[in-house]
Design an enzyme around this catalytic site. Sequence first.
Site, short mmCIF file in Angstrom:
data_model
loop_
_atom_site.label_atom_id
_atom_site.label_comp_id
_atom_site.label_asym_id
_atom_site.label_seq_id
_atom_site.Cartn_x
_atom_site.Cartn_y
_atom_site.Cartn_z
N LYS A 74 32.46 11.46 2.04
CA LYS A 74 33.20 11.69 0.79
C LYS A 74 34.31 12.73 0.96
O LYS A 74 34.90 13.19 0.00
CB LYS A 74 32.23 12.10 -0.32
CG LYS A 74 31.23 10.99 -0.64
CD LYS A 74 30.39 11.32 -1.84
CE LYS A 74 29.35 10.29 -2.19
NZ LYS A 74 29.43 9.00 -1.61
N CYS A 75 34.61 13.08 2.19
CA CYS A 75 35.64 14.06 2.51
C CYS A 75 37.01 13.40 2.52
O CYS A 75 37.14 12.21 2.82
CB CYS A 75 35.33 14.65 3.89
SG CYS A 75 36.54 15.83 4.50
#
Length: 163
Positions: A34-35
């Site tokens: 999710k970066c």
Amino acid sequence: MNIYDYSVQTIRGEQKPLADYRGQVMLIVNTASKCGFAPQFTELQGLYEKYKDQGFVVLGFPSNQFREQEPGKDSEVEQVCQINFGVTFPLFAKIDVNGDAADPLFKYLKKESPGLLGSSIKWNFTKFLVDSEGKVVKRYSPTTKPMKFEKRIVELLGRADRS
């Protein structure tokens, strides 16, 4: 100790000695799906596919230490990486890369190749390039895209760049 003395847990819960990768060039990366740097999964996978038959492997270590960008269980992480990014390179169980609970492998990597601002890992997608003899040869920042150092990987593989 050297890198081959470490054993890590796969994303499916099995122990994997890094000695199994002896003789291969390794790129060890702390990841988070999710970066904002998650698109690097695509480049990492591309490098893996291009050079895996010549002795190159990417080892992905998910971590939830940076703004909780890898909150899921290991099985969810594996599924997201496969579905969203086509990842087939080895993934390992979620770990801490900093602090008292940091995984011993990452303690070793940070000691062998400290960053510009000290040994701690600043963010997801810090990359450690390890030669075929197990020596940590370079640490790359999260902002350095994997394709930027493809030439170095080729050099370590001991072959001319034919691309």
